[in-house]
Design a protein around this motif. Structure first.
Motif, PDB file in Angstrom:
ATOM      1  N   UNK A 141       6.597 -17.857   6.119  1.00 21.83           N
ATOM      2  CA  UNK A 141       7.064 -16.480   6.356  1.00 21.83           C
ATOM      3  C   UNK A 141       8.523 -16.422   6.806  1.00 21.83           C
ATOM      4  N   UNK A 142       8.966 -17.438   7.543  1.00 21.62           N
ATOM      5  CA  UNK A 142      10.313 -17.361   8.136  1.00 21.62           C
ATOM      6  C   UNK A 142      11.428 -17.277   7.070  1.00 21.62           C
ATOM      7  N   UNK A 143      11.167 -17.814   5.886  1.00 23.67           N
ATOM      8  CA  UNK A 143      12.211 -17.805   4.845  1.00 23.67           C
ATOM      9  C   UNK A 143      12.105 -16.595   3.913  1.00 23.67           C
ATOM     10  N   UNK A 144      11.009 -15.864   4.001  1.00 28.06           N
ATOM     11  CA  UNK A 144      10.752 -14.852   2.958  1.00 28.06           C
ATOM     12  C   UNK A 144      11.482 -13.531   3.238  1.00 28.06           C
ATOM     13  N   UNK A 145      12.207 -13.072   2.199  1.00 36.44           N
ATOM     14  CA  UNK A 145      12.943 -11.799   2.297  1.00 36.44           C
ATOM     15  C   UNK A 145      12.041 -10.648   1.848  1.00 36.44           C
ATOM     16  N   UNK A 146      11.251 -10.894   0.804  1.00 40.07           N
ATOM     17  CA  UNK A 146      10.402  -9.822   0.285  1.00 40.07           C
ATOM     18  C   UNK A 146       9.641 -10.285  -0.938  1.00 40.07           C
ATOM     19  N   UNK A 147       8.872  -9.357  -1.505  1.00 38.21           N
ATOM     20  CA  UNK A 147       8.076  -9.706  -2.680  1.00 38.21           C
ATOM     21  C   UNK A 147       7.932  -8.519  -3.613  1.00 38.21           C
ATOM     22  N   UNK A 148       7.472  -8.810  -4.828  1.00 35.28           N
ATOM     23  CA  UNK A 148       7.185  -7.733  -5.779  1.00 35.28           C
ATOM     24  C   UNK A 148       5.706  -7.791  -6.127  1.00 35.28           C
ATOM     25  N   UNK A 149       5.152  -6.651  -6.516  1.00 32.02           N
ATOM     26  CA  UNK A 149       3.741  -6.614  -6.928  1.00 32.02           C
ATOM     27  C   UNK A 149       3.631  -5.851  -8.235  1.00 32.02           C
ATOM     28  N   UNK A 150       2.931  -6.465  -9.185  1.00 32.02           N
ATOM     29  CA  UNK A 150       2.882  -5.985 -10.553  1.00 32.02           C
ATOM     30  C   UNK A 150       1.779  -4.957 -10.817  1.00 32.02           C
ATOM     31  N   UNK A 151       0.650  -5.047 -10.083  1.00 32.68           N
ATOM     32  CA  UNK A 151      -0.513  -4.312 -10.575  1.00 32.68           C
ATOM     33  C   UNK A 151      -1.126  -3.367  -9.534  1.00 32.68           C
ATOM     34  N   UNK A 152      -1.885  -2.372 -10.035  1.00 30.64           N
ATOM     35  CA  UNK A 152      -2.509  -1.359  -9.171  1.00 30.64           C
ATOM     36  C   UNK A 152      -3.335  -2.009  -8.063  1.00 30.64           C
ATOM     37  N   UNK A 153      -4.198  -2.953  -8.455  1.00 29.95           N
ATOM     38  CA  UNK A 153      -5.083  -3.604  -7.482  1.00 29.95           C
ATOM     39  C   UNK A 153      -4.275  -4.289  -6.375  1.00 29.95           C
TER      40      UNK A 153
END
Ligand code: ADE
Length: 418
Positions: A141-153
């Motif tokens: 977690x300490x290195x993570x800036x963000x994320x993307x999510x592709x799907x409704x679920x």
């Protein structure tokens, strides 16, 4: 380079299929060319958990051209195109961890191997990276800036994490962009689900009673395409507004328990669990075909189907025959996993072009703005969404009108009436 794929010798075929998909992905190609020059992702480590298809391969190539070090794992054990995995490894030196048909244990081992990249940004289709990081790999977690999510679920899962205040980094909900769900979910799922039914069964759809459970964007797509093939489509819904829309779109609407008696083909696209359960199986006609086009294999209650069956056998690839205690036979397609990717090749490249343009540009947005975002689920910025729509139109050589200054000020004012 560490990787785990079926067979590197499939790479040549995968390369050709990547090129074929690229022909239909002009918006992503524009982005790739820009990335090549500007390297907006230089120095970033990115882990992606997406369906390993020819379209995803073009996205991975784009992300790499942007300067990132990317690893890829599958977002479903049955959707991996092994030749594409090989092409990414051999020709693009992208570490891929996925093998079509892998068991659950291997699936999660592969997710962990992709995460060994220590990502700054995660790209998910179903939120399995986020959930693995939050449950087993908290040190990342300490290195993570963000994320993307592709799907409704995935977006639903992540919003529930944010509501419970357990989400530890910002997510861009790619699914919610207009240039994603209005096209990918509707036209993509619509066509590719029918494709999956036809490839696995080769049945004639004309004249069948075709039951679609769920009238979201995906359900609408499946229903419309089934109707186009001559099926008599029945919609089952729990949301009164969506049910009303289905009625006025010209479909029959009824509870699933009633539809169970008359349906020839059943497709679930709800995102929820145990939608088709024991009570429904018991009402079904001999020969009913049951399939799922939702993200997870939970929509059809397969344990219940097993329980009420006295016999089970494989009829042909991805078609399983269950003989119930009452003697009737029910056919389950692709183990209840999402049919369009396990029995067909997923959505056509032309819609994935827009979905993955959103992914690529959202990753850039996160790299620039991510540190200032809260631990919430955010929409794709409107400018990105609109820009993709314009570029897609341009690639189709379609021009549109624009407002005059007079029209703009009319819309901006309130004084003028009749
Ligand atoms: N989801 C649905 N269709 C897809 C495709 N062709 N590639 C990647 N993800 C998908």
């Amino acid at each position: 380079m560490n990787y785990d794929i079926k067979d590197i010798n499939f790479a040549e075929q995968g390369k050709q299929r990547m090129e074929w998909a690229a022909r239909f992905m002009p918006v992503l190609a524009d982005i790739k060319n820009r990335f090549k020059k500007e390297k907006p992702l230089k120095g970033l480590r990115i882990s992606a958990c997406l369906h390993v298809t020819s379209e995803t391969a073009n996205l991975m190539e784009t992300i790499k051209e942007g300067g990132a070090r990317v690893t890829l794992t599958a977002s479903n054990p049955l959707s991996t195109q092994d030749d594409i995995a090989a092409a990414l490894v051999k020709f693009h030196e992208i570490p891929v961890f996925s093998i079509n048909g892998e068991d659950n244990e291997t699936y999660y081992r592969h997710i962990n191997q992709a995460l060994d990249n220590k990502p700054h940004i995660t790209m998910d289709d179903g939120a399995d990276l986020v959930s693995t990081i939050h449950s087993q790999r908290k040190e990342l977690l300490k290195d993570i800036i963000g994320g993307t999510e592709e799907t409704t679920t995935g977006v639903i899962r992540l919003k529930s994490m944010a509501a419970q205040k357990v989400l530890n980094y910002p997510i861009i909900a790619v699914n919610d962009a207009n240039t994603k769900h209005l096209f990918d979910n509707r036209y993509g799922t619509g066509q590719s689900t029918i494709d999956g039914i036809l490839r696995s069964t080769n049945i004639l759809l004309a004249g069948t009673n075709f039951v679609v459970s769920g009238y979201g964007w995906c359900g609408r797509g499946v229903a419309t395409r089934a109707r186009g093939a001559g099926a008599k489509v029945i919609i089952c819904e729990v949301d009164p507004l969506r049910a009303l829309e289905a009625v006025m779109d010209g479909f029959q609407v009824m509870p699933l328990i009633k539809a169970s008696e008359i349906g020839d083909i059943f497709v679930t696209v709800t995102g929820d669990k145990n939608v088709i359960s024991e009570e429904h199986f018991n009402k079904m006609k001999d020969g009913a075909i049951v399939a799922n086009a939702g993200h997870f294999n939970v929509e059809i209650d397969i344990p219940a189907l097993n329980k009420i069956s006295k016999e089970k056998r494989n009829i042909k690839k991805l078609v399983e025959e269950f003989t119930l205690g009452n003697g009737r036979k029910i056919f389950l397609l692709a183990e209840g996993r999402l049919l369009n990717l396990s029995a067909a090749e997923g959505h056509p490249a032309s819609v994935m072009d827009m979905s993955f343009a959103n992914q690529a540009l959202s990753v850039v947005y996160l790299s620039e703005e991510g540190k200032g975002l809260m631990k919430k689920v955010y929409p794709v910025p409107k400018e990105i969404d609109e820009d993709i729509a314009l570029r897609k139109l341009r690639s189709m050589n379609i021009q549109i009108d624009s407002l005059t200054e007079e029209q703009k000020s009319y819309l901006a004012g309130w004084e003028e009436g009749t």
